[in-house]
Motif scaffolding. Structure first.
Motif, short mmCIF file in Angstrom:
data_model
loop_
_atom_site.label_atom_id
_atom_site.label_comp_id
_atom_site.label_asym_id
_atom_site.label_seq_id
_atom_site.Cartn_x
_atom_site.Cartn_y
_atom_site.Cartn_z
N LEU A 33 -30.00 -9.11 -56.22
CA LEU A 33 -31.42 -9.39 -56.45
C LEU A 33 -31.67 -10.90 -56.46
O LEU A 33 -32.61 -11.38 -55.82
N GLU A 34 -30.85 -11.63 -57.18
CA GLU A 34 -31.04 -13.08 -57.26
C GLU A 34 -30.79 -13.75 -55.92
O GLU A 34 -31.55 -14.65 -55.52
N PHE A 35 -29.75 -13.31 -55.20
CA PHE A 35 -29.48 -13.88 -53.88
C PHE A 35 -30.67 -13.66 -52.95
O PHE A 35 -31.09 -14.56 -52.22
N GLU A 36 -31.20 -12.45 -52.97
CA GLU A 36 -32.33 -12.11 -52.10
C GLU A 36 -33.57 -12.93 -52.49
O GLU A 36 -34.29 -13.43 -51.62
N ALA A 37 -33.80 -13.06 -53.78
CA ALA A 37 -34.96 -13.82 -54.25
C ALA A 37 -34.87 -15.28 -53.83
O ALA A 37 -35.87 -15.89 -53.41
N ILE A 38 -33.68 -15.87 -53.92
CA ILE A 38 -33.50 -17.26 -53.53
C ILE A 38 -33.73 -17.43 -52.02
O ILE A 38 -34.35 -18.40 -51.58
N ASP A 39 -33.24 -16.47 -51.23
CA ASP A 39 -33.47 -16.53 -49.78
C ASP A 39 -34.96 -16.46 -49.45
O ASP A 39 -35.46 -17.22 -48.61
N ILE A 40 -35.67 -15.55 -50.11
CA ILE A 40 -37.11 -15.41 -49.88
C ILE A 40 -37.83 -16.69 -50.31
O ILE A 40 -38.69 -17.22 -49.59
N GLY A 41 -37.49 -17.18 -51.50
CA GLY A 41 -38.12 -18.40 -51.98
C GLY A 41 -37.89 -19.59 -51.08
O GLY A 41 -38.80 -20.38 -50.80
N GLU A 42 -36.66 -19.74 -50.57
CA GLU A 42 -36.35 -20.84 -49.66
C GLU A 42 -37.14 -20.72 -48.37
O GLU A 42 -37.67 -21.72 -47.85
N THR A 43 -37.27 -19.51 -47.83
CA THR A 43 -38.06 -19.29 -46.61
C THR A 43 -39.52 -19.66 -46.84
O THR A 43 -40.15 -20.33 -46.01
N LEU A 44 -40.08 -19.25 -47.97
CA LEU A 44 -41.47 -19.57 -48.28
C LEU A 44 -41.66 -21.08 -48.41
O LEU A 44 -42.69 -21.63 -47.96
N LEU A 45 -40.70 -21.76 -49.03
CA LEU A 45 -40.81 -23.21 -49.14
C LEU A 45 -40.80 -23.87 -47.76
O LEU A 45 -41.59 -24.79 -47.48
N ARG A 46 -39.92 -23.43 -46.88
CA ARG A 46 -39.85 -24.01 -45.54
C ARG A 46 -41.13 -23.77 -44.77
O ARG A 46 -41.55 -24.59 -43.95
N GLN A 47 -41.76 -22.63 -45.01
CA GLN A 47 -43.00 -22.28 -44.31
C GLN A 47 -44.22 -22.97 -44.89
O GLN A 47 -45.33 -22.83 -44.36
N GLY A 48 -44.04 -23.70 -45.99
CA GLY A 48 -45.16 -24.38 -46.62
C GLY A 48 -46.11 -23.44 -47.32
O GLY A 48 -47.33 -23.69 -47.36
N ALA A 49 -45.60 -22.35 -47.86
CA ALA A 49 -46.44 -21.36 -48.53
C ALA A 49 -47.18 -21.99 -49.70
O ALA A 49 -46.75 -22.99 -50.29
N ALA A 50 -48.31 -21.39 -50.04
CA ALA A 50 -49.11 -21.85 -51.18
C ALA A 50 -49.43 -20.65 -52.07
O ALA A 50 -49.53 -19.51 -51.59
N GLY A 51 -49.57 -20.90 -53.36
CA GLY A 51 -49.97 -19.84 -54.28
C GLY A 51 -48.88 -18.83 -54.53
O GLY A 51 -47.68 -19.08 -54.33
N ILE A 52 -49.31 -17.64 -54.98
CA ILE A 52 -48.39 -16.59 -55.40
C ILE A 52 -48.30 -15.50 -54.34
O ILE A 52 -49.29 -15.10 -53.75
N SER A 53 -47.08 -15.03 -54.12
CA SER A 53 -46.85 -13.81 -53.34
C SER A 53 -45.93 -12.90 -54.15
O SER A 53 -45.16 -13.38 -54.98
N LEU A 54 -46.03 -11.62 -53.93
CA LEU A 54 -45.30 -10.65 -54.73
C LEU A 54 -44.33 -9.86 -53.86
O LEU A 54 -44.60 -9.59 -52.69
N ARG A 55 -43.21 -9.47 -54.45
CA ARG A 55 -42.24 -8.60 -53.80
C ARG A 55 -41.75 -7.58 -54.82
O ARG A 55 -41.57 -7.90 -56.00
N SER A 56 -41.50 -6.36 -54.35
CA SER A 56 -40.98 -5.31 -55.22
C SER A 56 -39.66 -4.81 -54.67
O SER A 56 -39.51 -4.65 -53.45
#
Length: 330
Positions: A54-77
């Motif tokens: 779970l933590e590995f996956e969350a870090i990968d998702i977070g890193e991708t969002l940072l690279r994409q310049g995401a803003a605000g909140i997004s949710l994952r289940s």
């Protein structure tokens, strides 16, 4: 981890970070709602949401969002079993909040509040995920985190138990290190000029006092008192003062069963009744850990203190002494 201090550091160093929070947890899960990671660019992070896939996956998702310049909140289940192959079997919902340097002043302000203890904030979340300005709310019952009807409520910091520790010998020094990441506000007291180490953890305040027992006058109601000085007579004096105050949840003294019997006899001879003696513990720590190494004794005491702290916070009363071994003075 102090969340807002980590966010402020990340924004100063990188101009951006990702706050990953456990928004909800159902069934068996690695961490509870409110567990958080502060992720910096390059997958450097502080905190944990439980480790594993779970933590590995969350870090990968977070890193991708940072690279994409995401803003605000997004949710994952995540269903931990089907989605990630974790045997926990529960379901976890995560929020990913991208933060930019425009949040630095807010982060620095909240870091100061978090250093003082628990506080709660609320903010509006738009349909596009944009998070409005957080405002501090006066709500002692606010949840660790919730997102409902476009309102995000979060609590940060910890309710820390005041702990007055007397004695800066080998066990005292080891105990201070063991307590460093735990929810205690530590006041460390000794009468000797050269007793303390050069550096101490952030949750520790040093007091050099020619009359250590007198320092209990400044201790708040409900504090814990732990005594391990270089003098048996001083131990007795401090413990007597603490027990007579009648307002501390725990008064522990390092020593053996023989020392306990001698101290109890002296307490009773001095007029202390059984109700006053109810919070007294000697020996201290977990009786199942028999090592006399200072670090091992410190771990044992820290575990016992956590159990007592939880019992008090849950309203089940004071945990009875758990120690049964004879331990020599440090």
């Amino acid at each position: 981890m102090t969340v807002w201090a980590a966010i402020a550091d990340a924004l100063r160093d990188h101009g951006a970070c990702m706050l990953i929070s456990v928004l909800s947890a159902e069934g068996s899960s690695p961490r509870e709602a409110g567990a958080r990671i502060v992720l910096r660019p390059g997958k450097r992070f502080s905190g944990t949401i439980g480790g594993g896939q779970l933590e590995f996956e969350a870090i990968d998702i977070g890193e991708t969002l940072l690279r994409q310049g995401a803003a605000g909140i997004s949710l994952r289940s995540f269903a931990l079993g089907p989605d990630l192959g974790q045997c926990c079997g529960g379901r976890v919902r995560l929020s990913f909040e991208a933060m930019g340097v425009s949040r630095l002043a807010e982060a620095e302000m909240f870091a100061e509040l978090e250093a003082k203890g628990r506080f709660s904030v609320a903010s509006k979340v738009g349909e596009d995920g944009n998070v409005g300005k957080r405002r501090v709310i006066d709500n002692a019952d606010a949840p660790a985190i919730s997102l409902s009807g476009g309102e995000l409520v979060e609590s940060f910091g910890e309710d820390r138990t005041p702990l007055y520790l007397f004695g800066a010998g080998h066990v005292g020094r080891a105990l201070v290190l063991s307590l460093a990441p735990l929810p205690f506000d530590l006041t460390w007291i000794d009468s000797r000029a050269d007793a303390f180490p050069k550096y101490v953890p952030a949750n520790c305040r040093l007091v050099r006092s020619a009359e250590p027992a007198a320092e209990l006058g400044a201790a708040p109601d409900g504090a814990m008192v732990l005594i391990m000085t270089h003098s048996h007579a001083l131990d007795q004096q401090i413990a007597d003062t603490a027990l007579r105050a009648g307002r501390f949840t725990y008064v522990g003294v390092i020593g053996s069963k023989t020392k306990r019997a001698r101290m109890m006899s002296r307490f009773r001879a001095a007029g202390l009744g059984e109700e006053a003696l109810r919070t007294f513990a000697c020996p201290i720590g977990l009786g199942t850990i028999r090592s006399k190494l200072p670090a091992a004794i410190a771990v044992s005491i820290a575990a016992d203190l956590l159990a007592r702290q939880e019992a008090v916070s849950e309203g089940t009363g004071t945990v009875r002494p758990l120690a049964t071994t004879n331990r020599a003075r440090q």
